[in-house]
Structures are given as C-alpha cells and as structure tokens.
Write an enzyme that holds these catalytic residues in place. Structure first.
Site, PDB file in Angstrom:
ATOM      1  N   SER A 160     -24.719  -2.908 -17.297  1.00  0.00           N
ATOM      2  CA  SER A 160     -25.291  -1.784 -16.321  1.00  0.00           C
ATOM      3  C   SER A 160     -24.731  -2.082 -15.004  1.00  0.00           C
ATOM      4  O   SER A 160     -23.485  -1.914 -14.628  1.00  0.00           O
ATOM      5  CB  SER A 160     -26.838  -1.961 -16.444  1.00  0.00           C
ATOM      6  OG  SER A 160     -27.237  -0.719 -15.710  1.00  0.00           O
ATOM      7  N   ASP A 206     -27.270   6.835 -23.753  1.00  0.00           N
ATOM      8  CA  ASP A 206     -27.595   6.325 -22.502  1.00  0.00           C
ATOM      9  C   ASP A 206     -27.927   7.299 -21.367  1.00  0.00           C
ATOM     10  O   ASP A 206     -27.075   8.324 -21.356  1.00  0.00           O
ATOM     11  CB  ASP A 206     -26.197   5.491 -21.743  1.00  0.00           C
ATOM     12  CG  ASP A 206     -26.541   4.641 -20.787  1.00  0.00           C
ATOM     13  OD1 ASP A 206     -27.425   4.765 -20.243  1.00  0.00           O
ATOM     14  OD2 ASP A 206     -25.960   3.672 -20.794  1.00  0.00           O
ATOM     15  N   HIS A 238     -28.835   2.440 -23.325  1.00  0.00           N
ATOM     16  CA  HIS A 238     -28.387   1.865 -22.114  1.00  0.00           C
ATOM     17  C   HIS A 238     -28.811   0.388 -22.509  1.00  0.00           C
ATOM     18  O   HIS A 238     -28.187  -0.409 -21.827  1.00  0.00           O
ATOM     19  CB  HIS A 238     -29.107   2.347 -20.942  1.00  0.00           C
ATOM     20  CG  HIS A 238     -28.800   1.705 -19.558  1.00  0.00           C
ATOM     21  ND1 HIS A 238     -27.520   1.740 -19.125  1.00  0.00           N
ATOM     22  CD2 HIS A 238     -29.397   0.603 -18.602  1.00  0.00           C
ATOM     23  CE1 HIS A 238     -27.328   1.057 -18.038  1.00  0.00           C
ATOM     24  NE2 HIS A 238     -28.678   0.589 -17.769  1.00  0.00           N
TER      25      HIS A 238
HETATM   26  C1  856 Z   1     -31.266  -3.080 -17.147  1.00  0.00           C
HETATM   27  C2  856 Z   1     -28.953   0.718 -13.352  1.00  0.00           C
HETATM   28  C3  856 Z   1     -30.335   5.233 -10.160  1.00  0.00           C
HETATM   29  O1  856 Z   1     -30.041   4.215 -10.982  1.00  0.00           O
HETATM   30  C4  856 Z   1     -30.710   3.647 -11.903  1.00  0.00           C
HETATM   31  O2  856 Z   1     -31.949   4.124 -12.022  1.00  0.00           O
HETATM   32  C5  856 Z   1     -30.455   2.510 -12.698  1.00  0.00           C
HETATM   33  C6  856 Z   1     -31.313   1.860 -13.501  1.00  0.00           C
HETATM   34  C7  856 Z   1     -31.044   0.875 -13.983  1.00  0.00           C
HETATM   35  C8  856 Z   1     -29.831   0.222 -14.060  1.00  0.00           C
HETATM   36  C9  856 Z   1     -29.542  -0.984 -14.849  1.00  0.00           C
HETATM   37  O3  856 Z   1     -28.777  -1.987 -14.369  1.00  0.00           O
HETATM   38  O4  856 Z   1     -30.159  -1.161 -15.825  1.00  0.00           O
HETATM   39  C10 856 Z   1     -30.136  -2.472 -16.672  1.00  0.00           C
HETATM   40  O5  856 Z   1     -32.224  -3.317 -16.236  1.00  0.00           O
HETATM   41  C11 856 Z   1     -29.042   1.967 -12.418  1.00  0.00           C
END
Ligand code: 856
Length: 293
Positions: A160, A206, A238
C-alpha cells in the site's frame, strides 16, 4: 512482443542473451549470478517456506536511524545473501508483512521488515525509511547478519503506502536490484524514470488503492526498457498482501531470485510454462510483462 511467435522470440532472446553474456564476460563487468538453494519447482515455490532455516534479530526503535525499527530475518547458514527491506502500509506495523519477510528469508535472503517512524508516514517518507533500513542491515546490524550480506544486491518491497514507497525508492535509486510493490498506493502516478526491475501486485477488489488509479497506471508508466510485470489478484482485496494464501509469496521469491541474485533458474516461473500454468491465479488476461527475462 506477444505478436512474435514464441519459438522465434525465445531464439532471438537466446541469441541476445548469449551475445550479452559473452560481451559482459569480455568486459569483466557485472556480478556473477548467484544460485542459492536447489533448482526450484512449482511445489517448492508454493510452499510456505523455502530451504533455509531462519533466525531473527530485533532492531529496536531506539537503535534505528531514519526508520522506526524492525525485524531482520536471515538464513542461519553462512553465505552471501541479497538484502531486502519491506515496508507495511498506512496505520499498519511490521507484523502485517512479517509472513513475507520470513518467507523470502527462507529462500536465501536477509530481509528487514520495518516499522515506520509513525504509522501515518506517507509513501515518500516510507521510501527513505526503506533505504535507511537497508543501510542499517548493511552497515550497522550484528556482525552475524553483516557477514551474510552482499551489499551489491539490495531490493525493496512494500504494501500500500509502503508499496508506493518502494516505487519511489526504486525510481530514485537505480542501483537497487529489484522492487516489489503490493497493492501500492501513491499520489504520484508517473514512474517513468524507474530503471529497477519492478513487479507490481494489484488486487481486483481493492477499494483503497483501486487498480485503475494506482497499480495499473504505475505499471504502464514504467519504461519498456525496465524489466517489469503486473499481476492482479483474482478475488483479492487491498489487504491480500497481509495473508499467505495468494500468489504473492511465490512471485516475490521468483522476482527477487531472478533480479537480486541474477538466478535465471527462476525465469520459467516469471516468463515460461510454469508461470503460464500458475498465472491463472491472477485475473485472466490482466497479467502483463515484458519478458523474456
Ligand atoms: C494498510 C493507503 C486516502 O488514502 C487512504 O485512505 C489510504 C488508506 C490506507 C492505505 C494503506 O496503506 O493501507 C495499508 O494499512 C491509503
């Protein structure tokens, strides 16, 4: 290259490889390929661990400079192994990607799974933290770990925002040997300067890093001269990279073996028949690559 009949493609690739290998040998450049472990097979790559026993070293947040601490997984057998740093995602800790750290180490890598300085750190910060973690392993870890490290073979991976971090790290550090972003998330979409062999994992379901606005444009932006691949998990989410029951482990090991170690015994698992047979685990017809490698 898909329009070129495969026997021709393989023949040309073969000639090109032979020519390249002999000119590299003549010039005396390039590290020799490393073959750690037995010849691979599909069942061997699908297993939850590889042939090496692994020990761990804890890196406390107090001793870590430029990242939040972590765990080093390293083979107990002495040898010279490539080094891989892995970042978790937003709000997550190293425990979320621990399985992958251990799995890659059991195939003959020194792997550091990191905690970020804060769990809210953004991809660009995760990129510098991945590099700080590699530096820790290579220069400041225990002598046992350092004795097992080949500092000429380093790579990054992440989930992520950590996947976005691994893309940024690769773009800015062409000396890295490989990158493996999993359901990557990033505001910047253009990685056209990336010269580091990169395999991106997306997930069809995702909803946080939608493949149409993240993984796929990232893949498309990579130059065609960079070895690359894209696999989209069928029925994935995701959070698929937090679990072992997907193709992620098998392809992580194959990608790192091929590009960190230069071990072409793994090429068929990325470009050949065993890949074709197994790639049905990805979304049909969305797998992309620029083989042969
Ligand atoms: C697990 C990346 C706007 O961006 C988001 O809401 C968001 C949420 C989670 C993640 C991520 O890294 O999830 C991985 O924690 C962006």
């Amino acid at each position: 290259m898909k329009h070129i009949p495969s026997p021709f493609r393989r023949w040309h690739a073969c000639l090109a490889k032979a020519a390249l290998a002999s000119s590299l040998a003549l010039l005396g450049v390039g590290a020799a390929a490393v073959e750690n472990g037995p010849d691979p097979s599909s069942s061997f790559l699908n297993a939850s661990s590889g042939p090496y026993r692994v020990s761990t070293d804890n890196v406390s947040s107090f001793s870590a400079r430029g990242f939040g601490g972590g765990t080093i997984y390293y083979p107990t057998t002495s040898g010279q192994y490539g080094v891989i740093a892995v970042s978790p995602g937003y709000t997550a800790s190293q425990s979320s990607i621990a399985w992958l750290g251990r799995r890659m180490a059991t195939h003959g890598f020194v792997v550091i799974t990191i905690d970020t300085i804060t769990t809210l750190d953004q991809p660009a910060s995760r990129a510098t933290q991945l590099l700080a973690a590699l530096d820790h392993v290579v220069n400041r870890s225990s002598s046992t770990v350092r004795s097992r490290v080949d500092s000429s073979r380093q790579a990054v991976a992440g989930h992520s925002m950590g996947g976005g971090g691994s893309l940024i790290a690769a773009e800015d550090n062409p000396w890295l040997k490989a990158a493996y972003p999993m359901t990557p998330w990033s505001i910047s979409k253009n990685f056209s300067r990336n010269r580091v062999p990169t395999m991106i994992i997306g997930a069809d379901g995702d909803t946080i890093a939608n493949v149409y606005t993240h993984a796929r444009p990232f893949y498309d932006s990579l130059p065609s001269s960079t070895a690359k691949a894209y696999g989209e998990l069928n029925g994935g989410s995701h959070f698929s990279p937090n679990f072992t029951n997907t193709p992620i482990g098998r392809y992580a090991v194959s990608w790192m073996k091929r590009f960190v170690d230069g071990d072409t015994r793994y090429s068929p698992y990325l470009c050949g028949a065993p890949h074709d047979a197994y790639a049905t685990r990805f979304v049909f017809d969305r797998y992309q690559e620029n083989c042969d490698y």
